[in-house]
Design an enzyme around this catalytic site. Structure first.
Site, PDB file in Angstrom:
ATOM      1  CG  ASP A 158      -0.393  -0.146   2.512  1.00  0.00           C
ATOM      2  OD1 ASP A 158       0.850  -0.212   2.601  1.00  0.00           O
ATOM      3  OD2 ASP A 158      -1.151  -0.188   3.506  1.00  0.00           O
ATOM      4  CB  SER A 159       4.579   1.736  -0.128  1.00  0.00           C
ATOM      5  OG  SER A 159       4.817   0.541  -0.853  1.00  0.00           O
ATOM      6  CG  ASP A 205       0.401  -4.059   2.089  1.00  0.00           C
ATOM      7  OD1 ASP A 205       0.504  -4.899   3.012  1.00  0.00           O
ATOM      8  OD2 ASP A 205       1.287  -3.220   1.829  1.00  0.00           O
ATOM      9  CE  LYS A 219       3.065  -6.045   3.882  1.00  0.00           C
ATOM     10  NZ  LYS A 219       2.621  -4.904   4.713  1.00  0.00           N
ATOM     11  CD  GLU A 228       0.275  -1.735   7.942  1.00  0.00           C
ATOM     12  OE1 GLU A 228      -0.108  -0.957   8.849  1.00  0.00           O
ATOM     13  OE2 GLU A 228       0.833  -1.350   6.901  1.00  0.00           O
ATOM     14  CD  GLU A 244       7.671  -0.403   7.826  1.00  0.00           C
ATOM     15  OE1 GLU A 244       6.775  -1.144   7.386  1.00  0.00           O
ATOM     16  OE2 GLU A 244       7.850   0.767   7.411  1.00  0.00           O
TER      17      GLU A 244
HETATM   18  O1  KIV Z   1       3.532  -1.077   1.645  1.00  0.00           O
HETATM   19  C1  KIV Z   1       4.702  -1.472   1.683  1.00  0.00           C
HETATM   20  O2  KIV Z   1       5.516  -1.195   0.796  1.00  0.00           O
HETATM   21  C2  KIV Z   1       5.112  -2.283   2.823  1.00  0.00           C
HETATM   22  C3  KIV Z   1       6.570  -2.595   2.950  1.00  0.00           C
HETATM   23  C4  KIV Z   1       7.324  -1.387   3.317  1.00  0.00           C
HETATM   24  C5  KIV Z   1       6.823  -3.715   3.881  1.00  0.00           C
HETATM   25  O3  KIV Z   1       4.309  -2.665   3.608  1.00  0.00           O
END
Ligand code: KIV
Length: 278
Positions: A58-59, A97, A127, A129, A196
């Protein structure tokens, strides 16, 4: 063990990376290399280079859309990015994510978000969190047969609760909570846990104490694998410089140089040449 060293040039019998492959890599001490991807073209290059895992993070909210945090990105947008990445990949495991607000409410909603990602994108895992509070969510998604990766430490979807992007779990209370959360996620059935921005010694301890592979970002060298945001590693981002980022190149400067050259060529009439014309 079915690990591989190269994508494009790999022999034809090279196996696709699965969650089982990652487990085998941990067992035999082979470090796992993971990067983010959000589009077809870069996913194809990273896969051909032999990356083990591609995270549709989600980055994307930051590096693709220009938002300050990961919170605004939607499930539809994540699915779009995941579809693009999946089309570019032939060997890597693709993990997506679940975005903020699509799994924290209740387990039914979480399952329906995960099912949408899997059905509509063709990705291989999701994924989420968080620690103990999302264990029922992890279990519900797993019951549907969807592999889940966990994420502990600095979880960017909680940035407004944390109040800053400082290293997490420096104090013993938070460190103990993180140790317990890792075990709870492992028991719930996650196939891997991202750690992280936590102290390297804590990440080493957690990596040794859980049977599933840990993937570190700002968590030291003793994790079972490492992940970076591709745009950071390749120097496409310039304003994000935490010490855990290693910039392998400065693509921003290279691109700027080439684009300036192109502009000059257009202005001067040097492009296109006769060979480039019909
Ligand atoms: O969204 C993302 O890129 C991440 C990584 C930094 C682990 O969750």
């Amino acid at each position: 063990m079915s690990t591989r060293t190269s994508g494009k040039n790999a022999p034809e019998d090279v196996a696709r990376v699965t969650t089982r492959t990652l487990q085998d890599m941990k067992a035999s001490g082979v470090k796992i290399a993971m990067l983010t991807a959000y589009d077809f073209t870069s996913a194809r290059i990273l896969d051909a280079a032999g990356i083990d895992v591609l995270l549709v993070g989600d980055s994307a909210s930051n590096v693709m859309a220009g938002h300050e945090t990961t919170l605004p990105i939607t499930l539809d947008q994540m699915i779009y990015h995941a579809q693009c990445v999946v089309r570019g990949v032939s060997l890597a495991l693709v993990v997506v994510d679940l975005p903020f607000g699509t799994y924290q409410g209740n387990t039914k909603e979480a399952l329906s978000s995960a099912v949408r990602v899997m059905k509509e994108s063709g990705a291989h895992a999701v994924k989420v969190e968080g620690g103990r509070s999302i264990v029922p969510t992890v279990e519900r998604i797993l019951e549907a047969g969807i592999p889940v990766m966990g994420h502990l430490g600095l979880t960017p979807q909680s940035i407004y609760r944390f109040g800053s992007y400082q290293v997490r779990a420096r104090d013993e209370v938070e460190a103990e909570e993180l140790r317990e959360d890792a075990v709870l996620l492992e028991r719930a059935g996650v196939f891997s846990i991202v750690l992280e921005k936590i102290p390297a010694s804590l990440a080493a301890e957690v990596s040794a104490s859980v049977s599933v592979p840990t993937i570190g970002i700002g968590a030291g060298a003793q994790c079972d694998g490492q992940v970076l945001v591709t745009h950071d590693a390749l120097g496409l981002t310039t304003d994000f410089n935490p010490r855990f980022v290693r910039r392998y190149t400065h693509l921003d400067e290279q691109i700027e140089g080439h684009v300036k050259q192109y502009i000059d060529d257009v202005r001067s009439g040097n492009f296109p040449s006769d060979e480039e014309s019909y």
